[in-house]
Write an enzyme that holds these catalytic residues in place. Sequence first.
Site, PDB file in Angstrom:
ATOM      1  N   LYS A  35       0.799  -1.023  -0.191  1.00 11.29           N
ATOM      2  CA  LYS A  35      -0.080  -0.059  -0.024  1.00 11.29           C
ATOM      3  C   LYS A  35       0.643   1.369  -0.070  1.00 11.29           C
ATOM      4  CE  LYS A  35      -0.313  -0.340   5.033  1.00 11.29           C
ATOM      5  NZ  LYS A  35      -1.140  -0.867   6.030  1.00 11.29           N
ATOM      6  N   ARG A 129      -9.948  -0.133  15.258  1.00 13.43           N
ATOM      7  CA  ARG A 129     -10.018   0.712  13.975  1.00 13.43           C
ATOM      8  C   ARG A 129     -11.216  -0.240  13.032  1.00 13.43           C
ATOM      9  NH1 ARG A 129      -4.295   1.312  10.810  1.00 13.43           N
ATOM     10  NH2 ARG A 129      -5.005  -0.604  10.423  1.00 13.43           N
ATOM     11  N   TYR A 259      16.884  30.022   7.734  1.00 15.98           N
ATOM     12  CA  TYR A 259      15.319  30.608   8.210  1.00 15.98           C
ATOM     13  C   TYR A 259      15.266  30.847   9.959  1.00 15.98           C
ATOM     14  CZ  TYR A 259      13.424  30.465   3.684  1.00 15.98           C
ATOM     15  OH  TYR A 259      13.330  30.502   2.355  1.00 15.98           O
TER      16      TYR A 259
HETATM   17  C1  LIG Z   1      -0.200  -1.847   6.766  1.00 20.67           C
HETATM   18  C2  LIG Z   1      -0.810  -3.024   7.227  1.00 20.67           C
HETATM   19  C3  LIG Z   1       0.035  -4.124   7.408  1.00 20.67           C
HETATM   20  C4  LIG Z   1       1.461  -4.095   7.401  1.00 20.67           C
HETATM   21  O1  LIG Z   1       1.937  -3.389   8.710  1.00 20.67           O
HETATM   22  P1  LIG Z   1       3.471  -3.489   8.683  1.00 20.67           P
HETATM   23  O2  LIG Z   1       3.660  -2.998   9.855  1.00 20.67           O
HETATM   24  O3  LIG Z   1       4.010  -2.539   7.716  1.00 20.67           O
HETATM   25  O4  LIG Z   1       4.092  -4.803   8.396  1.00 20.67           O
HETATM   26  C5  LIG Z   1      -0.674  -5.541   7.556  1.00 20.67           C
HETATM   27  N1  LIG Z   1      -1.910  -5.641   7.847  1.00 20.67           N
HETATM   28  C6  LIG Z   1      -2.666  -4.492   7.498  1.00 20.67           C
HETATM   29  C7  LIG Z   1      -4.372  -4.876   7.918  1.00 20.67           C
HETATM   30  C8  LIG Z   1      -2.357  -3.191   7.178  1.00 20.67           C
HETATM   31  O5  LIG Z   1      -3.013  -2.152   7.096  1.00 20.67           O
END
Ligand SMILES: *Cc1c(COP(=O)(O)O)cnc(C)c1O
Length: 362
Positions: A35, A129, A259
């Site tokens: 992702k 979540r 800055y």
């Molecule tokens: C992003 C995600 C993962 C991977 O998490 P990492 O900490 O990058 O290994 C696994 N399962 C779900 C549902 C996720 O959203």
Amino acid sequence: MARPTSATIHIDALRHNLGQVRKLASGSRVMAVVKADGYGHGLERVARALSGADAFGVAALSDAERLRAAGLSQPIVLLSGFDAADDLPKLRELSVETVVHHPAQLEMLEQSDGEPIRCWLKVDTGMHRLGFAPEAVREAYSRLSKAKSVADGIVLMSHFASSDEFAGSASDGRQTREQLRQFGEATADLPGARSLANSAAVLGWPDAHGDWVRPGGALYGISVVDGKTGADFGLKPAMTLSTRLLAVNRIRKGEKVGYSATWECPEDMPIGVAAIGYGDGYPRHVPTGTPVLVNGKRAPIVGRVSMDLMSIDLRAQPDAKPGDPVVLWGESLPVEGIGAAAGTIGYELTCSITRRVRFVED
Ligand SMILES: *Cc1c(COP(=O)(O)O)cnc(C)c1O
């Protein structure tokens, strides 16, 4: 001259990390989570490098489209699930599997006809979540198994909130143990493969590996375990962010740099100016003292990081000159440390590289 700022993606590191995950979770299939454009490394590039994975995990249907357009034929799982009935024909067309985490999705599946879609039923075991509450899982499972548009072989999954805290740490992994218990209870008599483990659980929770592990960060060589880098787990960073010095100036004692004049030279000294800033995705809010590598040696950033440039204390390298290489993170300067300096994690930094940065592979 082209801007010298580039993100080098190490294809061998990606492959090595997949191999390392397979060693650590030898009884499980591996869903490579790609992702957010492969955690900022480039979706198609990463997926090709990780084509040995058993499936890919994405957060957006548009990413699944890109993977299919790139010719990748592995199973793809839409981790956030579909959110409209219109998405279902698209899932079928692209042969994408979906997470189901909400009653609204059950209804849409029940009312849809067409080729059956493989579903990953998500249980909320305490992260709060996405997912069905443990007491709602059996009913959701039963509705899914009866729906004609749902393929046989429902996968049961959950997601950990704190799997970066291992047994023996300050918390002793209390929340993860509790999530494992909840998951076991909620799914006890239900058939199907199990999937719980993100990267940290792959690294530190062997009991949670189940049938499918779902690493993201570990594949890019990044750890989220406090005080540890990917290398501590035998992983290799898949990204090097680098640029060059544009200028080296001698600035006098008492003069201020950058800055808002936040840093004052304690003596006459060389200040290097590198061609990178927050416009490239380097975090603006790192403090003075955050390291970069100039010619492979550590040197501290001084003053504010600006949009296109940053200033570097070169007192330890009086011979440094314009054109010399500067590394912002990579093998000898773990992104985890820069993330900590910026008050975040390495994931956010690699995800935040902007479009003007040139991506190269090696
Ligand atoms: C992003 C995600 C993962 C991977 O998490 P990492 O900490 O990058 O290994 C696994 N399962 C779900 C549902 C996720 O959203």
